[in-house]
Design a protein around this motif. Structure first.
Motif, PDB file in Angstrom:
ATOM      1  N   GLU A 207     -66.053  76.687 -24.373  1.00 53.38           N
ATOM      2  CA  GLU A 207     -66.164  75.728 -23.276  1.00 53.38           C
ATOM      3  C   GLU A 207     -67.385  76.036 -22.415  1.00 53.38           C
ATOM      4  O   GLU A 207     -68.158  75.134 -22.047  1.00 53.38           O
TER       5      GLU A 207
ATOM      6  N   ARG B 187     -65.886  70.982 -30.010  1.00 50.78           N
ATOM      7  CA  ARG B 187     -65.720  72.232 -29.268  1.00 50.78           C
ATOM      8  C   ARG B 187     -64.563  73.053 -29.829  1.00 50.78           C
ATOM      9  O   ARG B 187     -64.659  74.269 -30.002  1.00 50.78           O
TER      10      ARG B 187
ATOM     11  N   ARG C 213     -65.816  65.516 -23.520  1.00 51.43           N
ATOM     12  CA  ARG C 213     -66.165  66.348 -22.373  1.00 51.43           C
ATOM     13  C   ARG C 213     -67.460  65.782 -21.818  1.00 51.43           C
ATOM     14  O   ARG C 213     -68.482  65.708 -22.517  1.00 51.43           O
TER      15      ARG C 213
END
Length: 453
Positions: free
Chosen positions: A38, A151, A123
Motif C-alpha cells: 500500500e 496491489r 485506489r
C-alpha cells in the motif's frame, strides 16, 4: 506397546512450537507485505501525479509524452489511470470520467481514497496545485488511480515469497534437528552399548564420561548397582551361613540314624531314638526360621490387615504357657485395657513374640524364675514388652545379639530368633528395643500409630 523413541520425542517436542512460530511469522509477514505494498503503490501514485503535472505544465496542456507514460507504467507496478483538469475545471488530458471523492480535497496535499471505477475497486489519489497552463493560471487537479487487485496481487507475491523462504528454513531446520538429535544422543547410545557388554557378575559402578544432563541417571544407576551387589553379597553370605548351620544338625541326624541299628539295649536304644527326634526337631526349627527370615527379606506379598494386638499376644501366651510352666517359671500376661488396633500381619507378629519368648527360655539361664509379657500404648504407638530375670544381655553385646547365626554364649539356639524379630518390626515400620534393666533382659516391640487401621 513399544514406547516412542527419545529421538522422535525430542523432534516432536521441538518442531511443533517452531511451526507455530513460523505460522505466526508468516501471518505477520503477510500483514507487513500488505502495508508495504500500500505504501509503495501510494508513493508511486504520487510520483505519477507529479510527473503528469510537470508534463502538462511543460506541454501547455498537450497529451503526455511517451517517456512520461513509460515512467508512469513502470513506476506504478500495473496500469495507472489519470485525469487532469486545468484552471476553471477545463479538461486537459487523461480519462474522461475519474472517480470522485465523497469529501472535499485539501489543497497542496495528496488525498487518497477508495472508489469504484467501471465495476472495479480502485485506489485513487487526487492532488490540487496552482499551475499556469498556456495563458491560464489557476488550480490544476490531477487525479490518478489504480486497481486494488493489482496491489493485492503484489502483496500476495511478497507474502508467498516470504512463506517460501520460511518453509525452506523450517525444512532445513527440521533436518538439522533430526540429525542433530541423533548426534546429541550418541553418548547415550555409547552408554547403552557399554552396559549391554557387561556380564551379570559385573555389578561395579559405571565409569564413563556422559553429558551433564545424564549424569544423575548414571549416578542413580550406580547406586542401584551398588544396592544390588550388596543384596547379592548378603544373600550369598546368608546361604553360606545357612549351609554351615544346617550341616551340624544334618550330621547329627545322620550319625544317630547310622548308629541306631547297632544299638540292641532297649534303654540305650530309646535314648538314641530320643536324641534322633530331638536333632530332627532342631533341624526342622532351624529350617523354618531360615525360611521365615528369607520370606521377611524378599516376600512383599504378605498381606497387611487390621488386628487387635491384645488378641494376638494372648493367643501366643496361651500356647507358650505350658512350656514355661514345665520349667517351673512364673509366666504372666498383662493386656492393655483398651484395644490396640494395628495394621499388619498377625502371623508375623506372633512369630516375633514366640522368638522372644523362646530366646528368654533358652538363654535366661538356670537362675531365671519369671517371664512377664504385657501390652501398652502411648501417644506415639503401641508396645509389647517381654522381660525376664535371667542372665540378660550386656550393652556392648546388643549388636551381636541381633546378628544372624550369632550367640553370646553356647546354647541350643540357632542364632536367628532376634534377627527374625528385627525383620518383622522393620516390615511393620516399627522397631525392637532392648530396654536397660537391673536384672535379666527386657525387650520392647514398638508399633507406630500411623500403621493402625
Amino acid at each position: 506397546m513399544k514406547s516412542m523413541s527419545l529421538r522422535l520425542r525430542l523432534f516432536l517436542v521441538i518442531l511443533p512450537p517452531l511451526f507455530v512460530v513460523s505460522a505466526l511469522l508468516g501471518w505477520w509477514r503477510f500483514e507487513v507485505a500488505q502495508e508495504t505494498s500500500e505504501e509503495l503503490f501510494d508513493r508511486s501514485l504520487v510520483s505519477a501525479a507529479l510527473a503528469i503535472s510537470r508534463d502538462v505544465a511543460i506541454s501547455e496542456g498537450d497529451a503526455l509524452s511517451p517517456s512520461t507514460r513509460r515512467v508512469i507504467s513502470d513506476a506504478g507496478g500495473g496500469e495507472v489511470f489519470y485525469h487532469v483538469t486545468g484552471p476553471g475545471g477545463v479538461y486537459v488530458t487523461g480519462y474522461a470520467y475519474p472517480p470522485r471523492p465523497e469529501t472535499p480535497v485539501a489543497r497542496d496535499l495528496p488525498f487518497y481514497y477508495f472508489a469504484t471505477y467501471r465495476g472495479e475497486d480502485m485506489r485513487v489519489m487526487r492532488m490540487i496545485e496552482n499551475r499556469t497552463i498556456g495563458t491560464l493560471t489557476g488550480d490544476t487537479v490531477v487525479t490518478v488511480w489504480q486497481r486494488v487487485s493489482d496491489r493485492r496481487a503484489f502483496a500476495r507475491e511478497l507474502a508467498f515469497r516470504a512463506a517460501a523462504l520460511i518453509f525452506g528454513l523450517m525444512a532445513a531446520l527440521a533436518l538439522i534437528i533430526w540429525f542433530g538429535v541423533q548426534i546429541g544422543l550418541r553418548p547415550l547410545n555409547d552408554l547403552e552399548a557399554a552396559i549391554r557388554r557387561r556380564s551379570p557378575e559385573d555389578l561395579g559402578p559405571i565409569r564413563r564420561a556422559v553429558p551433564h544432563e545424564v549424569s544423575d541417571i548414571v549416578s542413580t544407576l550406580n547406586r542401584l548397582l551398588g544396592q544390588v551387589q550388596d543384596s547379592f553379597e548378603a544373600h550369598q553370605a546368608f546361604i553360606s551361613d545357612a549351609a554351615h548351620q544346617l550341616r551340624n544338625p544334618a550330621a547329627a541326624i545322620l550319625t544317630l540314624a547310622e548308629a541306631l541299628p547297632h544299638v540292641h539295649d532297649a534303654a540305650e536304644r530309646a535314648h538314641c531314638e530320643e536324641q534322633l527326634v530331638d536333632a530332627a526337631r532342631k533341624s526342622a526349627r532351624l529350617s523354618e526360621q531360615l525360611l521365615s527370615l528369607e520370606r521377611l527379606r524378599y516376600d512383599e506379598s504378605m498381606g497387611m490387615a487390621p488386628f487387635d494386638l491384645n488378641t494376638v499376644v494372648e493367643d501366643v501366651c496361651r500356647a507358650f504357657a505350658a512350656k514355661a510352666l514345665s520349667r517351673d517359671l512364673d509366666f504372666a500376661f498383662a493386656p492393655s485395657e483398651e484395644p490396640l488396633l494395628v495394621l499388619g500381619n498377625s502371623v508375623l507378629v506372633g512369630e516375633a513374640l514366640i522368638n522372644l519368648l523362646e530366646n528368654a527360655l533358652k538363654h535366661g539361664g538356670g537362675e531365671m524364675t519369671a517371664i512377664n509379657v504385657r501390652t501398652s500404648s502411648d501417644e506415639e504407638g503401641f508396645m509389647i514388652t517381654v522381660d525376664d530375670d535371667g542372665f540378660g544381655i550386656p550393652p556392648d553385646k546388643i549388636s551381636t545379639a541381633f546378628r544372624r547365626f550369632s550367640q553370646l554364649q553356647y546354647g541350643e539356639g540357632t542364632g536367628l530368633g532376634l534377627a527374625i524379630v528385627e525383620q518383622v518390626m522393620v516390615r511393620h515400620a516399627g522397631r525392637v528395643d532392648l530396654v536397660p534393666s537391673e536384672t535379666g533382659a527386657t525387650f520392647c516391640l514398638w508399633f507406630p500409630r500411623v500403621a493402625q487401621a
